[in-house]
Design an enzyme around this catalytic site. Structure first.
Site, PDB file in Angstrom:
ATOM      1  N   SER A 141       0.860  -1.187   0.000  1.00 14.00           N
ATOM      2  CA  SER A 141       0.000   0.000   0.000  1.00 14.00           C
ATOM      3  C   SER A 141       0.889   1.227   0.000  1.00 14.00           C
ATOM      4  CB  SER A 141      -0.885   0.008   1.254  1.00 14.00           C
ATOM      5  OG  SER A 141      -1.660   1.190   1.302  1.00 14.00           O
ATOM      6  N   TYR A 155      -1.831  -1.412  10.666  1.00 10.51           N
ATOM      7  CA  TYR A 155      -1.989  -1.633   9.225  1.00 10.51           C
ATOM      8  C   TYR A 155      -0.745  -1.155   8.459  1.00 10.51           C
ATOM      9  CZ  TYR A 155      -3.955  -1.296   4.509  1.00 10.51           C
ATOM     10  OH  TYR A 155      -4.176  -1.433   3.159  1.00 10.51           O
TER      11      TYR A 155
HETATM   12  N1  LIG Z   1      -8.974  -0.536  -0.830  1.00  5.01           N
HETATM   13  C1  LIG Z   1      -7.915   0.230  -0.752  1.00  5.01           C
HETATM   14  O1  LIG Z   1      -8.025   1.456  -0.858  1.00  5.01           O
HETATM   15  C2  LIG Z   1      -6.541  -0.375  -0.571  1.00  5.01           C
HETATM   16  C3  LIG Z   1      -5.452   0.493  -0.568  1.00  5.01           C
HETATM   17  C4  LIG Z   1      -4.185  -0.043  -0.410  1.00  5.01           C
HETATM   18  C5  LIG Z   1      -3.991  -1.401  -0.291  1.00  5.01           C
HETATM   19  N2  LIG Z   1      -5.081  -2.227  -0.290  1.00  5.01           N
HETATM   20  C6  LIG Z   1      -4.823  -3.658  -0.117  1.00  5.01           C
HETATM   21  O2  LIG Z   1      -5.568  -4.419  -1.042  1.00  5.01           O
HETATM   22  C7  LIG Z   1      -5.885  -5.683  -0.468  1.00  5.01           C
HETATM   23  C8  LIG Z   1      -7.375  -5.947  -0.596  1.00  5.01           C
HETATM   24  O3  LIG Z   1      -8.063  -4.876   0.026  1.00  5.01           O
HETATM   25  P1  LIG Z   1      -9.598  -4.578  -0.234  1.00  5.01           P
HETATM   26  O4  LIG Z   1      -9.759  -3.123  -0.075  1.00  5.01           O
HETATM   27  O5  LIG Z   1     -10.063  -5.250  -1.452  1.00  5.01           O
HETATM   28  O6  LIG Z   1     -10.217  -5.291   1.079  1.00  5.01           O
HETATM   29  P2  LIG Z   1     -11.674  -5.920   1.312  1.00  5.01           P
HETATM   30  O7  LIG Z   1     -11.893  -5.886   2.783  1.00  5.01           O
HETATM   31  O8  LIG Z   1     -12.652  -5.248   0.446  1.00  5.01           O
HETATM   32  O9  LIG Z   1     -11.465  -7.433   0.851  1.00  5.01           O
HETATM   33  C9  LIG Z   1     -10.514  -8.237   1.526  1.00  5.01           C
HETATM   34  C10 LIG Z   1     -10.771  -9.697   1.228  1.00  5.01           C
HETATM   35  O10 LIG Z   1      -9.825 -10.462   1.994  1.00  5.01           O
HETATM   36  C11 LIG Z   1     -10.520 -11.554   2.610  1.00  5.01           C
HETATM   37  N3  LIG Z   1      -9.835 -11.981   3.828  1.00  5.01           N
HETATM   38  C12 LIG Z   1      -9.762 -11.331   5.022  1.00  5.01           C
HETATM   39  N4  LIG Z   1      -9.120 -12.091   5.926  1.00  5.01           N
HETATM   40  C13 LIG Z   1      -8.770 -13.247   5.293  1.00  5.01           C
HETATM   41  C14 LIG Z   1      -8.088 -14.414   5.695  1.00  5.01           C
HETATM   42  N5  LIG Z   1      -7.655 -14.562   6.955  1.00  5.01           N
HETATM   43  N6  LIG Z   1      -7.905 -15.401   4.792  1.00  5.01           N
HETATM   44  C15 LIG Z   1      -8.368 -15.279   3.524  1.00  5.01           C
HETATM   45  N7  LIG Z   1      -9.034 -14.188   3.087  1.00  5.01           N
HETATM   46  C16 LIG Z   1      -9.224 -13.179   3.958  1.00  5.01           C
HETATM   47  C17 LIG Z   1     -11.907 -10.990   2.907  1.00  5.01           C
HETATM   48  O11 LIG Z   1     -12.858 -12.024   3.135  1.00  5.01           O
HETATM   49  C18 LIG Z   1     -12.172 -10.181   1.660  1.00  5.01           C
HETATM   50  O12 LIG Z   1     -12.740 -10.955   0.638  1.00  5.01           O
HETATM   51  C19 LIG Z   1      -5.424  -5.638   0.993  1.00  5.01           C
HETATM   52  O13 LIG Z   1      -4.178  -6.289   1.122  1.00  5.01           O
HETATM   53  C20 LIG Z   1      -5.268  -4.150   1.257  1.00  5.01           C
HETATM   54  O14 LIG Z   1      -4.321  -3.868   2.246  1.00  5.01           O
HETATM   55  C21 LIG Z   1      -6.352  -1.750  -0.412  1.00  5.01           C
END
Ligand SMILES: NC(=O)c1ccc[n+]([C@@H]2O[C@H](COP(=O)([O-])OP(=O)(O)OC[C@H]3O[C@@H](n4cnc5c(N)ncnc54)[C@H](O)[C@@H]3O)[C@@H](O)[C@H]2O)c1
Length: 263
Positions: A141, A155
């Site tokens: 991120s 985080y």
């Molecule tokens: N959305 C953003 O703005 C953003 C920004 C930077 C980085 N990210 C990164 O992108 C990735 C996905 O984020 P997102 O926003 O889509 O999150 P989200 O919460 O929308 O989706 C996360 C998914 O991970 C699954 N998950 C959670 N714990 C788990 C586990 N123990 N085992 C297996 N699956 C598990 C959840 O069920 C869900 O389907 C993350 O690593 C996050 O740090 C997101």
């Protein structure tokens, strides 16, 4: 010929958000996609992708549980016989100020965001090494590597750790033709972003989203498909000379040198 034709890719956290977007884009580019997630919603996504004619297989998996991960990866090998690409996307984010953050909440982040990446990579890499081919893409991120806000100590720590892991592993795996790279998203419109907006303003989360969008040079949050296209590039042969690096996808949100003060 599509860029992921014939490739088998595992995407963790594929039940929603970035993981779902990445899985669909990889499938669109020809990959067989394994949707690994702790949530049962992953079976809905599997069905959706199959109905679109894609090769998709859901595997219920808790990335923080080593045995569970090993069993899940075994199922993939039994069905496809190989794994070409792994996208370590599963992640969690809960806001809490450092002094209020108990060890349970800290470890919740560490166990999924760091140990989860570790566990799945450890289970998959031997199969890549054996074939002298692999693409590992880790979701880091801009948070923790470049910027941070209040409430993000746990985080941010995990996302910086993922970047360190990416570099160190890339060094080791280069000799057997496995590349390891990271994606550093800014604000992407996913359930995670929506729930953070709800935590910061339970009355009006949309106001938070609009406020964020107005501070992004491109004027909006990113789409999961845009993260998917970057992941597809890094998971394909097109990125063959790129390893150990992180690519920012943030609409320019980390760019401003001068903070606008309402003018
Ligand atoms: N959305 C953003 O703005 C953003 C920004 C930077 C980085 N990210 C990164 O992108 C990735 C996905 O984020 P997102 O926003 O889509 O999150 P989200 O919460 O929308 O989706 C996360 C998914 O991970 C699954 N998950 C959670 N714990 C788990 C586990 N123990 N085992 C297996 N699956 C598990 C959840 O069920 C869900 O389907 C993350 O690593 C996050 O740090 C997101």
């Amino acid at each position: 010929m599509k860029k992921m034709d014939g490739k088998v890719a595992i995407i963790t956290g594929a039940a929603m958000g970035n993981g779902k977007g990445i899985a669909e884009v990889l499938a669109k580019h020809g990959a067989a996609v394994i949707l690994a997630d702790i949530s049962d919603k992953v079976f809905v996504v599997e069905k959706e992708l199959q109905e679109k004619g894609y090769d998709a297989m859901a595997v219920k998996m808790d990335v923080s549980d080593k045995e569970n991960v090993t069993a899940g990866v075994r199922k993939v090998i039994d069905k496809y016989g190989k794994i070409d690409a792994l996208v370590n996307n599963a992640g969690v984010a809960r806001l809490a100020n450092f002094l209020d953050m108990d060890e349970e909440l800290r470890d919740f982040h560490f166990n999924i965001n760091i140990n989860g990446v570790w566990n799945v990579t450890k289970a998959v890499l031997p199969y890549m090494k054996e074939r002298q081919y692999g693409r590992i893409v880790n979701l880091s991120s801009v948070t923790g590597t470049m910027v941070a806000d209040e409430g993000e100590t746990a985080y941010a720590t995990t996302k910086a750790a993922v970047m360190g892991f990416t570099k160190a592993l890339a060094r080791e795996t280069a000799s057997y033709n496995v590349t390891v790279n990271a994606i550093l998203p800014g604000y992407i419109l996913t359930p995670m972003a929506e729930s953070i907006a709800k935590e910061s303003n339970p009355e009006n989360p949309q106001e938070v989203i609009d406020g964020i969008a107005s501070g992004v040079p491109l004027g909006r949050l990113g789409k999961i498909e845009e993260v998917g296209e970057l992941a597809a590039f890094l998971a394909s042969d097109e990125s063959s000379y790129i390893t150990g690096t992180g690519i920012v996808i943030d609409g320019g949100s980390t760019l401003p040198e001068t903070v606008s003060v309402g003018v």
